[in-house]
Design an enzyme around this catalytic site. Structure first.
Site, PDB file in Angstrom:
ATOM      1  N   SER A  57       0.845  -1.190   0.000  1.00  0.00           N
ATOM      2  CA  SER A  57       0.000   0.000   0.000  1.00  0.00           C
ATOM      3  C   SER A  57       0.877   1.235   0.000  1.00  0.00           C
ATOM      4  O   SER A  57       2.000   1.217   0.512  1.00  0.00           O
ATOM      5  CB  SER A  57      -0.886   0.017   1.241  1.00  0.00           C
ATOM      6  OG  SER A  57      -1.515   1.273   1.399  1.00  0.00           O
ATOM      7  N   TYR A  82      -0.877  -0.771  10.345  1.00  0.00           N
ATOM      8  CA  TYR A  82      -1.140  -1.104   8.946  1.00  0.00           C
ATOM      9  C   TYR A  82       0.011  -0.613   8.053  1.00  0.00           C
ATOM     10  O   TYR A  82       0.530  -1.365   7.222  1.00  0.00           O
ATOM     11  CB  TYR A  82      -2.463  -0.480   8.494  1.00  0.00           C
ATOM     12  CG  TYR A  82      -2.827  -0.812   7.073  1.00  0.00           C
ATOM     13  CD1 TYR A  82      -3.312  -2.078   6.739  1.00  0.00           C
ATOM     14  CD2 TYR A  82      -2.689   0.127   6.058  1.00  0.00           C
ATOM     15  CE1 TYR A  82      -3.640  -2.396   5.432  1.00  0.00           C
ATOM     16  CE2 TYR A  82      -3.012  -0.180   4.741  1.00  0.00           C
ATOM     17  CZ  TYR A  82      -3.493  -1.449   4.438  1.00  0.00           C
ATOM     18  OH  TYR A  82      -3.805  -1.756   3.136  1.00  0.00           O
TER      19      TYR A  82
END
Length: 188
Positions: A57, A82
């Site tokens: 990401s 994350y």
């Protein structure tokens, strides 16, 4: 095994621990693909040209990695966990590519874009591209002949892009690899 697409990802809003004692975000987003890929390495290297593709990401760009706190026991927050796991995905992929350089297996990572998934809704709210659009770069890296020999790279929108400066540190990638093996030793 011709291709392995590591696309597991979660975004818990509260710190949780897996049944194995790992912080859950890192367990699912980093340690699971690391372990699975290592267990399947023999099958991948037996293929005419194996490919390992790991979904990361763009959030990795703001992350850092503390080898002394890889299980995220201090200062946990959902976004940080994350982002750290997504940085780990890129570092893992770069080290994997280096480890497999004498084989026909390639390893690349990618940012799929902002995709309308449960993960996006849980962590960031509604919106995002379709699942089909979000899968394009993954499919490209798994199947397209134009990237058959490309390895250790990061892609966005089916094009090679620069990942963060931190994600390019070979020494950090090696340290992450070694620490991951140390933590997963009884599973390997």
């Amino acid at each position: 095994l011709d291709a392995l697409l590591n696309n597991a990802g979660i975004y818990p809003v509260q710190r949780k621990i897996s049944v194995d004692g790992f912080e859950l975000t890192m367990a699912v987003n980093h340690f699971a693909p690391f372990l699975l890929t290592n267990r399947l390495e023999e099958l991948l290297t037996a293929a005419p040209s194996g490919r390992v593709v790991t979904v990361s990401s763009m959030t990795h760009s703001g992350a850092s990695l503390n080898m002394d706190d890889l299980l995220l026991e201090r200062g946990w927050d959902s976004y940080g966990a994350y982002a750290t796991s997504k940085l780990a995905n890129i570092l893992f992929t770069r080290r994997l590519a280096e480890n497999l350089r004498k084989t026909r297996v390639t390893a690349n990572s990618l940012h799929p874009g902002v995709v309308a998934t449960k993960l996006l809704r849980a962590g960031f709210g509604n919106g995002g591209a379709s699942i089909e659009d979000g899968a394009k770069t993954s499919v490209y890296l798994v199947d397209d002949k134009r990237v058959a020999g490309v390895t250790g790279k990061y892609f966005v929108d089916c094009r090679e892009q620069h990942s963060s400066k931190y994600s390019l540190e070979s020494r950090l990638a090696q340290q992450l690899w070694e620490r991951s093996i140390e933590l997963l030793l009884h599973y390997l």
